[in-house]
Each structure stands twice: as C-alpha cells, then as structure tokens.
Scaffold this motif. Structure first.
Motif, PDB file in Angstrom:
ATOM      1  N   UNK A   1      21.890   4.864  -6.499  1.00 47.52           N
ATOM      2  CA  UNK A   1      20.915   5.064  -5.703  1.00 47.52           C
ATOM      3  C   UNK A   1      20.780   3.736  -4.615  1.00 47.52           C
ATOM      4  N   UNK A   2      19.953   4.235  -3.571  1.00 50.88           N
ATOM      5  CA  UNK A   2      19.990   3.118  -2.615  1.00 50.88           C
ATOM      6  C   UNK A   2      19.312   1.920  -3.160  1.00 50.88           C
ATOM      7  N   UNK A   3      18.477   1.896  -4.141  1.00 51.35           N
ATOM      8  CA  UNK A   3      17.901   0.597  -4.751  1.00 51.35           C
ATOM      9  C   UNK A   3      18.955   0.015  -5.183  1.00 51.35           C
ATOM     10  N   UNK A   4      19.985   0.547  -5.709  1.00 56.60           N
ATOM     11  CA  UNK A   4      21.191  -0.216  -6.670  1.00 56.60           C
ATOM     12  C   UNK A   4      22.185  -0.844  -5.311  1.00 56.60           C
ATOM     13  N   UNK A   5      22.369  -0.192  -4.623  1.00 57.00           N
ATOM     14  CA  UNK A   5      23.184  -0.469  -3.453  1.00 57.00           C
ATOM     15  C   UNK A   5      22.923  -1.372  -2.518  1.00 57.00           C
ATOM     16  N   UNK A   6      21.769  -1.169  -1.932  1.00 56.88           N
ATOM     17  CA  UNK A   6      21.433  -1.830  -0.892  1.00 56.88           C
ATOM     18  C   UNK A   6      20.643  -3.293  -1.388  1.00 56.88           C
ATOM     19  N   UNK A   7      21.036  -4.306  -0.703  1.00 61.06           N
ATOM     20  CA  UNK A   7      20.333  -5.560  -0.794  1.00 61.06           C
ATOM     21  C   UNK A   7      19.354  -6.070   0.118  1.00 61.06           C
ATOM     22  N   UNK A   8      18.138  -5.816  -0.017  1.00 60.56           N
ATOM     23  CA  UNK A   8      17.104  -5.888   1.032  1.00 60.56           C
ATOM     24  C   UNK A   8      16.177  -6.705   0.846  1.00 60.56           C
ATOM     25  N   UNK A   9      15.259  -7.237   1.573  1.00 60.07           N
ATOM     26  CA  UNK A   9      13.990  -8.172   1.428  1.00 60.07           C
ATOM     27  C   UNK A   9      12.937  -7.359   0.670  1.00 60.07           C
ATOM     28  N   UNK A  10      12.438  -7.883  -0.222  1.00 62.24           N
ATOM     29  CA  UNK A  10      11.261  -7.112  -1.106  1.00 62.24           C
ATOM     30  C   UNK A  10      10.368  -6.371  -0.239  1.00 62.24           C
ATOM     31  N   UNK A  11      10.007  -6.861   0.946  1.00 58.22           N
ATOM     32  CA  UNK A  11       9.138  -6.454   1.959  1.00 58.22           C
ATOM     33  C   UNK A  11       9.657  -4.909   2.527  1.00 58.22           C
TER      34      UNK A  11
ATOM     35  N   UNK B   1       8.358  -1.366   1.644  1.00 53.43           N
ATOM     36  CA  UNK B   1       8.022  -0.337   2.745  1.00 53.43           C
ATOM     37  C   UNK B   1       8.690   0.987   2.591  1.00 53.43           C
ATOM     38  N   UNK B   2      10.102   0.916   2.292  1.00 59.33           N
ATOM     39  CA  UNK B   2      10.786   2.083   2.112  1.00 59.33           C
ATOM     40  C   UNK B   2      10.512   3.158   1.009  1.00 59.33           C
ATOM     41  N   UNK B   3       9.961   2.296  -0.209  1.00 57.84           N
ATOM     42  CA  UNK B   3       9.654   3.156  -1.107  1.00 57.84           C
ATOM     43  C   UNK B   3       8.329   4.038  -0.887  1.00 57.84           C
ATOM     44  N   UNK B   4       7.344   3.256  -0.048  1.00 64.90           N
ATOM     45  CA  UNK B   4       6.174   4.139   0.254  1.00 64.90           C
ATOM     46  C   UNK B   4       6.590   5.369   1.208  1.00 64.90           C
ATOM     47  N   UNK B   5       7.353   5.064   2.157  1.00 67.46           N
ATOM     48  CA  UNK B   5       7.762   6.229   3.092  1.00 67.46           C
ATOM     49  C   UNK B   5       8.277   7.426   2.191  1.00 67.46           C
ATOM     50  N   UNK B   6       9.249   7.129   1.180  1.00 60.14           N
ATOM     51  CA  UNK B   6       9.720   7.954   0.424  1.00 60.14           C
ATOM     52  C   UNK B   6       9.116   8.469  -0.900  1.00 60.14           C
ATOM     53  N   UNK B   7       7.778   8.011  -0.952  1.00 57.79           N
ATOM     54  CA  UNK B   7       7.053   8.468  -2.048  1.00 57.79           C
ATOM     55  C   UNK B   7       7.273   7.883  -3.518  1.00 57.79           C
TER      56      UNK B   7
ATOM     57  N   UNK C   1       2.932   1.179   9.984  1.00 57.86           N
ATOM     58  CA  UNK C   1       3.285   0.193  10.930  1.00 57.86           C
ATOM     59  C   UNK C   1       2.940  -1.331  10.618  1.00 57.86           C
ATOM     60  N   UNK C   2       1.922  -1.321  10.022  1.00 56.88           N
ATOM     61  CA  UNK C   2       1.431  -2.686   9.438  1.00 56.88           C
ATOM     62  C   UNK C   2       2.350  -3.238   8.633  1.00 56.88           C
ATOM     63  N   UNK C   3       2.884  -2.487   7.754  1.00 58.75           N
ATOM     64  CA  UNK C   3       3.888  -2.762   6.545  1.00 58.75           C
ATOM     65  C   UNK C   3       5.436  -3.270   7.331  1.00 58.75           C
ATOM     66  N   UNK C   4       5.954  -2.236   8.192  1.00 56.21           N
ATOM     67  CA  UNK C   4       7.143  -2.514   8.698  1.00 56.21           C
ATOM     68  C   UNK C   4       7.045  -3.748   9.652  1.00 56.21           C
ATOM     69  N   UNK C   5       5.818  -4.163  10.093  1.00 58.60           N
ATOM     70  CA  UNK C   5       5.611  -5.542  10.934  1.00 58.60           C
ATOM     71  C   UNK C   5       5.895  -6.744   9.948  1.00 58.60           C
ATOM     72  N   UNK C   6       5.100  -6.381   8.867  1.00 56.98           N
ATOM     73  CA  UNK C   6       5.188  -7.608   7.642  1.00 56.98           C
ATOM     74  C   UNK C   6       6.922  -7.777   7.446  1.00 56.98           C
ATOM     75  N   UNK C   7       7.423  -6.633   7.126  1.00 56.63           N
ATOM     76  CA  UNK C   7       8.879  -6.757   6.804  1.00 56.63           C
ATOM     77  C   UNK C   7       9.589  -7.488   8.031  1.00 56.63           C
TER      78      UNK C   7
END
Length: 266
Positions: free
Chosen positions: A222-232, A236-242, A254-260
C-alpha cells in the motif's frame, strides 16, 4: 435488399461523424485538430473565424439514445454557463450543426497533467504535490460554493499553465440543492457527492507523490508502506481517501494541506 438498406441507413444515423482538420462547423468554427473522445462526445481544437480566436468545441455523440444525449447536453451546458472562474474554461455558446449537438468554450493552452506525468516523466516533490493540490482545492471550493460537484477530478482533466492548474471536463458534474432547503437524507447524499471529489483529489495526489519514487515501487504494497511522507501529509491524504474522518467541507481540506505545506521545506 430493402431491409438491408434500412439497416444501413439506421447505422449511419447512429454513427458519429468525426470532423477533421479543415472542416468548417456552423459556418465559423474551423477545425484544427481532434483533442479527444469521451463517453458523451468528442472535442476539437478550432478557430472561431469571426473572432480569430482559438476555442474548444465539444460534439455530443449520436451513438446513445437521443433523449439521453439531449439531457446530457442541456445538463453540461447549464453547468458551464453557471460557472465563472479564471481556472475553469469559459462557456461561449451552444449550437446544432448537421443534426449534431455542439458547444464551444475557452481553450486553455497548457499541458495535460497526465502527459506531464507519463510522457514528460516530470517528478513532483512532496511539497510541490501539495501546492498543486492546494491550488486545485481552491478551484473546487468555488465549484462547490456554486452548488456543483465535479465528479471526475482525474489527471487527464487537469491542465497546467505556468504551473497553475485548470480543471476541465464537467461532463459528469452534478448539481445539488442549497443545504438549507434539503432534508437530512438529501444532505447526506450531498456530503457523499462532496466526498467523491475529495477522494478523486486524494487519488490524484498519490499520482503526484509516486512520480518522485521511480522504480522503487513494489507490487502488493500500500502507499502507506511505500511512501515516506511527513505525518501531516499522511493525515491529509488519509482524510481525502476516507481512511480517517473524511472531509465534509473544502475549507477544512485547504487548512490541512496548508499545514502540511508549512511543515515542509522548499
């Protein structure tokens, strides 16, 4: 023989005529090239000879039931007429030519995001991906404020011009009622439609993020295993993807993506 001729004539009536370079539509639109074909029609790059201006012409298909086509034609043109945003093509006019339904709209000169990713093989950084998605969300916020769900925010429907995104193709867009005038059931349906747009944006964001990972991707992970991303970014991505509490309003996204974005260096 007569039955064969009737069948042949019926086939011609249902077959879409594809116009080619040099053809003249409605006496003023000169076809330069075909741009693409979708479920409900095909698009052409044309010159409006009256204005000496490039534009896009969409021709509705004949291959479906005429009632369905007329309804889709009226629906799509109504939505485009309703919108007025610098990052959405401007609607010009609708017309009928050779018993085909057409409408014209602004031509956005730029690169399709799908071509940028797969033909140009351009790599987006994590921050660059978030900035692009933030710009898209600002357009989507306007669309939603006008009571419209796009319904098809995919990489082929995003044009980049000077690094700024434009959203095209409102063929699958839906209108929803004013929340103050709807029942609780209608309100739930509206939120479900909104989430479709957010999910599409999350899927699009994954395409952008994976562009920077080359051949290191392994099947079955899954992308959570493959991608090394900032926790924010992950949040944000998990909320977009439900995966986590989904968004019900674009401003929160928009507020969450600005924080990231703030969390990541240039």
């Amino acid at each position: 023989m007569k039955a064969y001729k009737r069948l042949k004539r019926g086939y011609r009536l249902l077959t879409d005529r594809r116009y080619k370079q040099g053809d003249l539509l409605a006496g003023k639109y000169l076809v330069k090239s075909a741009l693409g074909m979708g479920s409900y029609g095909m698009t052409y790059l044309c010159i409006n000879l009256e204005r000496q201006q490039l534009c896009v012409i969409k021709q509705m298909t004949k291959s479906k039931k005429q009632k369905v086509i007329r309804e889709q034609y009226n629906h799509e043109t109504q939505i485009l007429e309703h919108l007025n945003h610098p990052n959405i093509p401007t609607f010009f006019e609708q017309f009928i030519f050779e018993k085909n339904y057409f409408f014209s709209m602004e031509y956005i000169k730029g690169r399709n995001l799908e071509d940028v990713l797969f033909a140009d093989k351009f790599s987006f950084t994590e921050r660059g991906s978030l900035v692009l998605v933030r710009d898209l969300l600002n357009i989507v916020a306007y669309v939603h404020s006008m009571g419209i769900i796009h319904g098809d925010i995919r990489i082929p429907n995003v044009i980049l011009q000077n690094d700024k995104p434009y959203i095209i193709d409102f063929g699958l867009a839906e209108l929803f009622e004013n929340p103050t005038e709807t029942s609780k059931r209608d309100q739930k349906e509206k939120i479900d439609l909104l989430r479709e747009d957010y999910f599409d944006i999350g899927d699009l964001l994954l395409f952008l993020l994976y562009s920077n990972y080359g051949t290191n991707v392994k099947k079955g992970r899954s992308w959570t295993e493959e991608l090394t991303l900032h926790p924010q970014t992950t949040y944000f991505l998990k909320r977009l993807l439900n995966i986590r509490e989904p968004y019900t309003h674009t401003l929160a996204a928009i507020n969450d993506v600005n924080r990231a974005i703030v969390c990541l260096k240039d």
